[in-house]
Design a protein around this motif. Sequence first.
Motif, short mmCIF file in Angstrom:
data_model
loop_
_atom_site.label_atom_id
_atom_site.label_comp_id
_atom_site.label_asym_id
_atom_site.label_seq_id
_atom_site.Cartn_x
_atom_site.Cartn_y
_atom_site.Cartn_z
N GLY A 7 50.60 26.60 23.93
CA GLY A 7 49.91 27.68 23.24
C GLY A 7 48.40 27.71 23.43
O GLY A 7 47.75 28.68 23.07
N ILE A 8 47.83 26.65 23.99
CA ILE A 8 46.37 26.62 24.17
C ILE A 8 45.97 26.34 25.61
O ILE A 8 44.79 26.20 25.91
N ASP A 9 46.95 26.24 26.50
CA ASP A 9 46.64 25.86 27.87
C ASP A 9 45.63 26.78 28.54
O ASP A 9 44.84 26.33 29.36
N ARG A 10 45.58 28.05 28.15
CA ARG A 10 44.60 28.95 28.78
C ARG A 10 43.16 28.61 28.39
O ARG A 10 42.22 29.05 29.04
N PRO A 34 46.68 18.86 16.25
CA PRO A 34 46.67 19.17 14.81
C PRO A 34 46.00 20.52 14.57
O PRO A 34 45.14 20.93 15.36
N GLN A 35 46.39 21.20 13.54
CA GLN A 35 45.71 22.43 13.15
C GLN A 35 44.71 22.08 12.05
O GLN A 35 45.08 21.45 11.06
N ALA A 64 32.69 21.91 10.12
CA ALA A 64 33.08 21.75 8.72
C ALA A 64 34.55 21.36 8.62
O ALA A 64 34.91 20.43 7.88
N ALA A 65 35.40 22.04 9.36
CA ALA A 65 36.83 21.72 9.32
C ALA A 65 37.11 20.31 9.84
O ALA A 65 37.90 19.57 9.25
N THR A 130 37.03 33.43 13.27
CA THR A 130 38.18 33.81 12.44
C THR A 130 39.54 33.30 12.92
O THR A 130 40.45 33.19 12.12
N GLN A 131 39.68 33.03 14.19
CA GLN A 131 40.98 32.62 14.74
C GLN A 131 41.29 31.17 14.36
O GLN A 131 40.40 30.41 13.94
N PRO A 132 42.55 30.74 14.50
CA PRO A 132 42.89 29.34 14.20
C PRO A 132 42.04 28.37 15.02
O PRO A 132 41.66 28.66 16.16
N LEU A 133 41.73 27.23 14.42
CA LEU A 133 40.93 26.20 15.08
C LEU A 133 41.86 25.24 15.84
O LEU A 133 42.25 24.18 15.34
N HIS A 134 42.24 25.66 17.04
CA HIS A 134 43.12 24.83 17.87
C HIS A 134 42.35 23.58 18.28
O HIS A 134 41.25 23.66 18.82
#
Length: 149
Positions: A7-10, A34-35, A64-65, A130-134
């Motif tokens: 899902g993150i290879d790109r 991890p998300q 921060a995350a 705004t998108q998920p922090l992959h």
Amino acid sequence: MIEAFDGIDRWVPRPVRIDLTDLADRKAVTIRQPQLPDAEPAHPAAREALTRWIDTSPLRRAAAAALAHLEATSRPLDSVYLHGEPVIGSRYSNTTWQTGVGFGWSHYRGISHHLQEGTDWFEVVRPTRTQPLHTLHIAVQDRSALPRR
């Protein structure tokens, strides 16, 4: 390709995927994805470290995350190297930074060096507002299997 890249290879450059897959195949490291949920760290030093970025910066959000995650997993902040700077202390000290955190592969060349002495690295592969922090978590399993550079 390893499961951690699903899902993150790109967003993981091909040379980086090749290098990390090689390290995983050698059993030098484990890599998982991890998300990181949006969160704010509580520790004053962690909050101070966030002042490097404006409130709307994707890098601040990622920092921060990541710092909140490290706090939640009881990692000492005096051994965290955050996007090129220690959270506590000076980059010129003799401290061995156990945990490194990077964003968007800007410190990719330093990951291998860090893992020679540290324990793990968290890479937020594509910080956004705004998108998920992959994130990839790269943890040392066998330091002797790491390449010497």
